[in-house]
Motif scaffolding. Structure first.
Motif, mmCIF file in Angstrom:
data_model
loop_
_atom_site.group_PDB
_atom_site.id
_atom_site.type_symbol
_atom_site.label_atom_id
_atom_site.label_comp_id
_atom_site.label_asym_id
_atom_site.label_seq_id
_atom_site.Cartn_x
_atom_site.Cartn_y
_atom_site.Cartn_z
ATOM 1 N N PRO A 109 60.044 -16.788 45.130
ATOM 2 C CA PRO A 109 60.452 -15.745 46.078
ATOM 3 C C PRO A 109 61.909 -15.321 45.873
ATOM 4 C CG PRO A 109 59.193 -17.437 47.204
ATOM 5 C CD PRO A 109 59.429 -17.929 45.793
ATOM 6 N N PHE A 110 62.150 -14.033 46.043
ATOM 7 C CA PHE A 110 63.439 -13.412 45.735
ATOM 8 C C PHE A 110 64.632 -14.165 46.326
ATOM 9 C CE2 PHE A 110 66.835 -10.341 46.650
ATOM 10 C CZ PHE A 110 67.078 -9.885 45.367
ATOM 11 N N GLU A 111 64.570 -14.500 47.607
ATOM 12 C CA GLU A 111 65.706 -15.152 48.266
ATOM 13 C C GLU A 111 66.031 -16.488 47.597
ATOM 14 O OE1 GLU A 111 62.714 -14.612 50.118
ATOM 15 O OE2 GLU A 111 63.339 -12.539 50.400
ATOM 16 N N ARG A 112 64.992 -17.230 47.277
ATOM 17 C CA ARG A 112 65.169 -18.536 46.652
ATOM 18 C C ARG A 112 65.601 -18.391 45.196
ATOM 19 N NH1 ARG A 112 63.544 -23.846 47.655
ATOM 20 N NH2 ARG A 112 65.209 -24.661 46.396
ATOM 21 N N ARG A 113 65.003 -17.414 44.507
ATOM 22 C CA ARG A 113 65.307 -17.182 43.091
ATOM 23 C C ARG A 113 66.788 -16.910 42.884
ATOM 24 N NH1 ARG A 113 63.065 -11.790 41.472
ATOM 25 N NH2 ARG A 113 61.351 -12.688 42.626
ATOM 26 N N ASN A 114 67.360 -16.083 43.723
ATOM 27 C CA ASN A 114 68.765 -15.720 43.558
ATOM 28 C C ASN A 114 69.722 -16.834 43.951
ATOM 29 O OD1 ASN A 114 68.152 -13.294 42.455
ATOM 30 N ND2 ASN A 114 68.382 -12.138 44.344
ATOM 31 N N ASN A 119 71.708 -27.223 38.625
ATOM 32 C CA ASN A 119 72.091 -28.624 38.769
ATOM 33 C C ASN A 119 71.810 -29.175 40.169
ATOM 34 O OD1 ASN A 119 74.025 -27.153 40.071
ATOM 35 N ND2 ASN A 119 75.768 -28.138 39.096
ATOM 36 N N GLN A 120 70.840 -28.581 40.852
ATOM 37 C CA GLN A 120 70.444 -29.042 42.181
ATOM 38 C C GLN A 120 69.012 -29.569 42.145
ATOM 39 O OE1 GLN A 120 72.451 -29.198 44.978
ATOM 40 N NE2 GLN A 120 73.987 -28.752 43.412
ATOM 41 N N ARG A 121 68.844 -30.803 42.543
ATOM 42 C CA ARG A 121 67.546 -31.473 42.491
ATOM 43 C C ARG A 121 66.423 -30.627 43.096
ATOM 44 N NH1 ARG A 121 65.996 -37.031 42.902
ATOM 45 N NH2 ARG A 121 68.171 -37.573 43.150
ATOM 46 N N ASP A 122 66.588 -30.122 44.306
ATOM 47 C CA ASP A 122 65.519 -29.367 44.969
ATOM 48 C C ASP A 122 65.157 -28.104 44.191
ATOM 49 O OD1 ASP A 122 65.427 -31.269 46.963
ATOM 50 O OD2 ASP A 122 66.608 -30.098 48.387
ATOM 51 N N ASP A 123 66.129 -27.485 43.575
ATOM 52 C CA ASP A 123 65.858 -26.285 42.775
ATOM 53 C C ASP A 123 65.083 -26.637 41.504
ATOM 54 O OD1 ASP A 123 67.157 -24.853 44.719
ATOM 55 O OD2 ASP A 123 68.989 -24.556 43.572
ATOM 56 N N VAL A 124 65.390 -27.779 40.926
ATOM 57 C CA VAL A 124 64.661 -28.227 39.733
ATOM 58 C C VAL A 124 63.203 -28.518 40.105
ATOM 59 C CG1 VAL A 124 64.529 -29.960 37.897
ATOM 60 C CG2 VAL A 124 66.760 -29.178 38.713
ATOM 61 N N ARG A 129 57.524 -27.078 39.768
ATOM 62 C CA ARG A 129 56.252 -26.826 40.462
ATOM 63 C C ARG A 129 55.777 -25.394 40.248
ATOM 64 N NH1 ARG A 129 57.320 -30.636 45.637
ATOM 65 N NH2 ARG A 129 56.466 -32.493 44.645
ATOM 66 N N THR A 130 56.699 -24.453 40.224
ATOM 67 C CA THR A 130 56.337 -23.060 39.972
ATOM 68 C C THR A 130 55.801 -22.903 38.563
ATOM 69 O OG1 THR A 130 58.037 -22.314 41.540
ATOM 70 C CG2 THR A 130 57.200 -20.680 39.968
ATOM 71 N N TRP A 131 56.463 -23.536 37.612
ATOM 72 C CA TRP A 131 56.032 -23.508 36.224
ATOM 73 C C TRP A 131 54.627 -24.092 36.099
ATOM 74 C CZ3 TRP A 131 59.303 -26.338 31.922
ATOM 75 C CH2 TRP A 131 58.844 -25.965 30.655
ATOM 76 N N ALA A 132 54.404 -25.229 36.732
ATOM 77 C CA ALA A 132 53.083 -25.863 36.691
ATOM 78 C C ALA A 132 52.021 -24.955 37.302
ATOM 79 C CB ALA A 132 53.120 -27.209 37.407
ATOM 80 N N ALA A 133 52.348 -24.301 38.413
ATOM 81 C CA ALA A 133 51.384 -23.406 39.066
ATOM 82 C C ALA A 133 51.021 -22.236 38.151
ATOM 83 C CB ALA A 133 51.948 -22.900 40.392
ATOM 84 N N LEU A 134 52.005 -21.681 37.466
ATOM 85 C CA LEU A 134 51.731 -20.582 36.529
ATOM 86 C C LEU A 134 50.824 -21.040 35.393
ATOM 87 C CD1 LEU A 134 55.295 -18.985 36.293
ATOM 88 C CD2 LEU A 134 53.258 -17.944 37.320
ATOM 89 N N LEU A 135 51.126 -22.194 34.833
ATOM 90 C CA LEU A 135 50.313 -22.711 33.730
ATOM 91 C C LEU A 135 48.914 -23.102 34.214
ATOM 92 C CD1 LEU A 135 52.891 -24.871 31.745
ATOM 93 C CD2 LEU A 135 51.959 -22.631 31.126
ATOM 94 N N GLU A 136 48.835 -23.604 35.435
ATOM 95 C CA GLU A 136 47.532 -23.980 35.982
ATOM 96 C C GLU A 136 46.648 -22.749 36.161
ATOM 97 O OE1 GLU A 136 45.683 -26.062 39.977
ATOM 98 O OE2 GLU A 136 47.733 -26.533 39.390
ATOM 99 N N THR A 137 47.226 -21.655 36.628
ATOM 100 C CA THR A 137 46.473 -20.407 36.764
ATOM 101 C C THR A 137 45.981 -19.941 35.399
ATOM 102 O OG1 THR A 137 47.743 -19.791 38.725
ATOM 103 C CG2 THR A 137 46.628 -18.004 37.534
ATOM 104 N N GLU A 138 46.855 -20.019 34.413
ATOM 105 C CA GLU A 138 46.485 -19.634 33.043
ATOM 106 C C GLU A 138 45.380 -20.551 32.506
ATOM 107 O OE1 GLU A 138 48.817 -19.889 28.865
ATOM 108 O OE2 GLU A 138 49.885 -18.815 30.462
#
Length: 158
Positions: A109-114, A119-124, A129-138
């Motif tokens: 989401p835009f607000e979070r993306r920007n 170097n922040q654990r929660d952002d990593v 998780r977003t990367w995994a979700a994209l690959l899972e859909t594929e």
């Protein structure tokens, strides 16, 4: 982008879970940064072992990925070999260290993306998780289900 395989999905999700729940995180440490944590998951090496391998040559993950040689026999190149063999690319790993892949970022989401900071654990965790979700859909799009009968046999009998 990384191959859409169950092994890659498991590595991403396991790394995100470990980071969120227990693992020490330190972006400036080659074994406990973004790529370092993924390397721990894939290679089963400790953060200290990964860091020690990295220190045998100069540079951070990005520089090490540029200088990577699959036939060097260097321990850190062997670490990278395992990551690549699982289905990741050097570009994937470079992006992971900075949370910079435009496809993955676009799915956040835009607000979070920007507000993402590499170097922040929660952002990593969010990025993984977003990367995994994209690959899972594929991956799911490539799976076929058995054909179903248009009408179940027990209904046709009536």
């Amino acid at each position: 982008m990384a191959k859409s395989t169950l092994a890659v999905l498991e590595a991403l999700r396991t790394t995100a879970h470990r980071l969120q729940t227990e693992a020490p995180y330190q972006w400036g440490h080659m074994g406990s940064c973004n790529c370092g944590h993924l390397a721990q998951t894939i290679t089963h090496l400790t953060k200290a072992e990964i860091h020690a391998r990295a220190l045998q040559r100069y540079g951070d993950w990005e520089q090490q990925l540029i200088d990577y040689c699959p036939t060097s026999g260097r321990p850190f190149d062997e670490t990278i070999d395992e990551m690549l063999a699982l289905g990741f690319t050097r570009t994937d790993l470079t992006h992971l260290e900075r949370l910079s892949d435009p496809v993955i970022r676009a799915a956040i989401p835009f607000e979070r993306r920007n507000a993402l900071r590499h170097n922040q654990r929660d952002d990593v965790v969010l990025y993984l998780r977003t990367w995994a979700a994209l690959l899972e859909t594929e991956w799911a799009a490539t799976q076929s289900l058995p054909a179903l009968l248009a009408e179940p046999a027990f209904i046709a009998a009536y």
